[in-house]
Design a protein around this motif. Structure first.
Motif, PDB file in Angstrom:
ATOM      1  N   ALA A  14      23.601  23.610  17.300  1.00  0.00           N
ATOM      2  CA  ALA A  14      24.515  24.675  16.877  1.00  0.00           C
ATOM      3  C   ALA A  14      23.753  25.975  16.604  1.00  0.00           C
ATOM      4  N   MET A  15      22.584  25.864  16.012  1.00  0.00           N
ATOM      5  CA  MET A  15      21.765  27.058  15.752  1.00  0.00           C
ATOM      6  C   MET A  15      21.361  27.744  17.057  1.00  0.00           C
ATOM      7  N   LYS A  16      21.056  26.954  18.053  1.00  0.00           N
ATOM      8  CA  LYS A  16      20.690  27.520  19.355  1.00  0.00           C
ATOM      9  C   LYS A  16      21.875  28.275  19.958  1.00  0.00           C
ATOM     10  N   VAL A  17      23.047  27.670  19.913  1.00  0.00           N
ATOM     11  CA  VAL A  17      24.248  28.333  20.427  1.00  0.00           C
ATOM     12  C   VAL A  17      24.477  29.645  19.682  1.00  0.00           C
ATOM     13  N   HIS A  18      24.374  29.590  18.368  1.00  0.00           N
ATOM     14  CA  HIS A  18      24.616  30.798  17.565  1.00  0.00           C
ATOM     15  C   HIS A  18      23.564  31.863  17.840  1.00  0.00           C
ATOM     16  N   SER A  19      22.321  31.467  18.040  1.00  0.00           N
ATOM     17  CA  SER A  19      21.263  32.455  18.293  1.00  0.00           C
ATOM     18  C   SER A  19      21.467  33.166  19.623  1.00  0.00           C
ATOM     19  N   ILE A  20      22.052  32.490  20.581  1.00  0.00           N
ATOM     20  CA  ILE A  20      22.299  33.100  21.899  1.00  0.00           C
ATOM     21  C   ILE A  20      23.594  33.909  21.890  1.00  0.00           C
ATOM     22  N   MET A  21      24.633  33.365  21.294  1.00  0.00           N
ATOM     23  CA  MET A  21      25.951  34.000  21.383  1.00  0.00           C
ATOM     24  C   MET A  21      26.269  34.932  20.221  1.00  0.00           C
ATOM     25  N   GLY A  22      25.750  34.626  19.030  1.00  0.00           N
ATOM     26  CA  GLY A  22      26.089  35.414  17.855  1.00  0.00           C
ATOM     27  C   GLY A  22      27.525  35.185  17.435  1.00  0.00           C
ATOM     28  N   PRO A  23      27.986  35.920  16.409  1.00  0.00           N
ATOM     29  CA  PRO A  23      29.365  35.763  15.937  1.00  0.00           C
ATOM     30  C   PRO A  23      30.344  36.544  16.803  1.00  0.00           C
ATOM     31  N   GLY A  24      31.638  36.277  16.601  1.00  0.00           N
ATOM     32  CA  GLY A  24      32.668  37.101  17.228  1.00  0.00           C
ATOM     33  C   GLY A  24      33.490  36.443  18.311  1.00  0.00           C
ATOM     34  N   PHE A  25      33.140  35.229  18.706  1.00  0.00           N
ATOM     35  CA  PHE A  25      33.917  34.521  19.720  1.00  0.00           C
ATOM     36  C   PHE A  25      34.903  33.568  19.046  1.00  0.00           C
ATOM     37  N   THR A  26      35.783  32.994  19.826  1.00  0.00           N
ATOM     38  CA  THR A  26      36.724  32.019  19.288  1.00  0.00           C
ATOM     39  C   THR A  26      36.048  30.656  19.164  1.00  0.00           C
ATOM     40  N   GLU A  27      36.675  29.810  18.384  1.00  0.00           N
ATOM     41  CA  GLU A  27      36.160  28.461  18.186  1.00  0.00           C
ATOM     42  C   GLU A  27      36.008  27.719  19.518  1.00  0.00           C
ATOM     43  N   LYS A  28      36.959  27.879  20.414  1.00  0.00           N
ATOM     44  CA  LYS A  28      36.916  27.179  21.705  1.00  0.00           C
ATOM     45  C   LYS A  28      35.698  27.582  22.535  1.00  0.00           C
ATOM     46  N   VAL A  29      35.305  28.848  22.467  1.00  0.00           N
ATOM     47  CA  VAL A  29      34.116  29.310  23.201  1.00  0.00           C
ATOM     48  C   VAL A  29      32.875  28.617  22.646  1.00  0.00           C
ATOM     49  N   TYR A  30      32.756  28.567  21.331  1.00  0.00           N
ATOM     50  CA  TYR A  30      31.605  27.886  20.720  1.00  0.00           C
ATOM     51  C   TYR A  30      31.635  26.393  21.018  1.00  0.00           C
ATOM     52  N   GLN A  31      32.815  25.818  21.054  1.00  0.00           N
ATOM     53  CA  GLN A  31      32.932  24.401  21.355  1.00  0.00           C
ATOM     54  C   GLN A  31      32.413  24.093  22.758  1.00  0.00           C
ATOM     55  N   GLU A  32      32.778  24.929  23.703  1.00  0.00           N
ATOM     56  CA  GLU A  32      32.314  24.719  25.074  1.00  0.00           C
ATOM     57  C   GLU A  32      30.805  24.905  25.186  1.00  0.00           C
ATOM     58  N   ALA A  33      30.290  25.948  24.539  1.00  0.00           N
ATOM     59  CA  ALA A  33      28.843  26.191  24.576  1.00  0.00           C
ATOM     60  C   ALA A  33      28.079  25.058  23.891  1.00  0.00           C
ATOM     61  N   LEU A  34      28.607  24.569  22.761  1.00  0.00           N
ATOM     62  CA  LEU A  34      27.933  23.490  22.046  1.00  0.00           C
ATOM     63  C   LEU A  34      27.949  22.197  22.858  1.00  0.00           C
ATOM     64  N   ALA A  35      29.013  21.940  23.582  1.00  0.00           N
ATOM     65  CA  ALA A  35      29.052  20.757  24.452  1.00  0.00           C
ATOM     66  C   ALA A  35      27.930  20.834  25.497  1.00  0.00           C
ATOM     67  N   LEU A  36      27.723  22.011  26.056  1.00  0.00           N
ATOM     68  CA  LEU A  36      26.634  22.189  27.027  1.00  0.00           C
ATOM     69  C   LEU A  36      25.273  21.968  26.376  1.00  0.00           C
ATOM     70  N   GLU A  37      25.120  22.479  25.164  1.00  0.00           N
ATOM     71  CA  GLU A  37      23.848  22.308  24.441  1.00  0.00           C
ATOM     72  C   GLU A  37      23.629  20.841  24.087  1.00  0.00           C
ATOM     73  N   PHE A  38      24.683  20.138  23.681  1.00  0.00           N
ATOM     74  CA  PHE A  38      24.565  18.706  23.421  1.00  0.00           C
ATOM     75  C   PHE A  38      24.109  17.964  24.681  1.00  0.00           C
ATOM     76  N   GLN A  39      24.709  18.298  25.816  1.00  0.00           N
ATOM     77  CA  GLN A  39      24.318  17.655  27.076  1.00  0.00           C
ATOM     78  C   GLN A  39      22.842  17.909  27.379  1.00  0.00           C
ATOM     79  N   GLU A  40      22.430  19.151  27.222  1.00  0.00           N
ATOM     80  CA  GLU A  40      21.039  19.514  27.517  1.00  0.00           C
ATOM     81  C   GLU A  40      20.061  18.766  26.613  1.00  0.00           C
ATOM     82  N   ARG A  41      20.455  18.533  25.381  1.00  0.00           N
ATOM     83  CA  ARG A  41      19.587  17.862  24.410  1.00  0.00           C
ATOM     84  C   ARG A  41      19.805  16.349  24.362  1.00  0.00           C
TER      85      ARG A  41
END
Length: 122
Positions: A14-41
């Motif tokens: 989650a910290m990685k997602v936040h460091s790349i994207m920052g605040p200001g997006f919707t929950e669904k955008v973060y959810q999709e990005a976090l799913a990708l980060e989970f897959q990568e890790r």
């Protein structure tokens, strides 16, 4: 502490997602990005799985849908709000109770720094 290694991995993603994207997006955008980060890790997860509550041993028709279930034992609920409140906390805790899990993580992407709270359920 319940599931310290798994929690560390989830929060790190989650910290990685936040460091790349920052605040200001919707929950669904973060959810999709976090799913990708989970897959990568290689963090095992299920996204938006329906869980049912029960009352006196009877399964109720209504469903609850947490953002993620990780490692088949941790509820991960995401928010993208200015401030977490007790309604958000109750939601994460109740999802874990309903699922029969011992830990819920509440993660907020809505500020300049990532916020997270751990809730042991027992």
């Amino acid at each position: 502490m319940i599931y310290p290694n798994e929690s560390y991995e989830i929060i790190g993603a989650a910290m990685k997602v936040h460091s790349i994207m920052g605040p200001g997006f919707t929950e669904k955008v973060y959810q999709e990005a976090l799913a990708l980060e989970f897959q990568e890790r290689c963090i095992p997860f299920k996204r938006e799985v329906e869980i049912h509550a029960s009352y006196k041993g009877i399964t109720l028709a209504g469903t609850f849908i947490p953002d993620f279930i990780c490692y088949d034992k941790i509820i991960v609920e995401l928010k993208a709000v200015r401030e977490l409140d007790d309604v958000h906390r109750s939601q994460a805790i109740n999802y874990a109770k309903i699922a029969g899990f011992q830990l819920a993580l509440l993660i907020n992407f809505g500020n300049s720094s990532l916020e997270y709270e751990r809730f042991p359920v027992g």
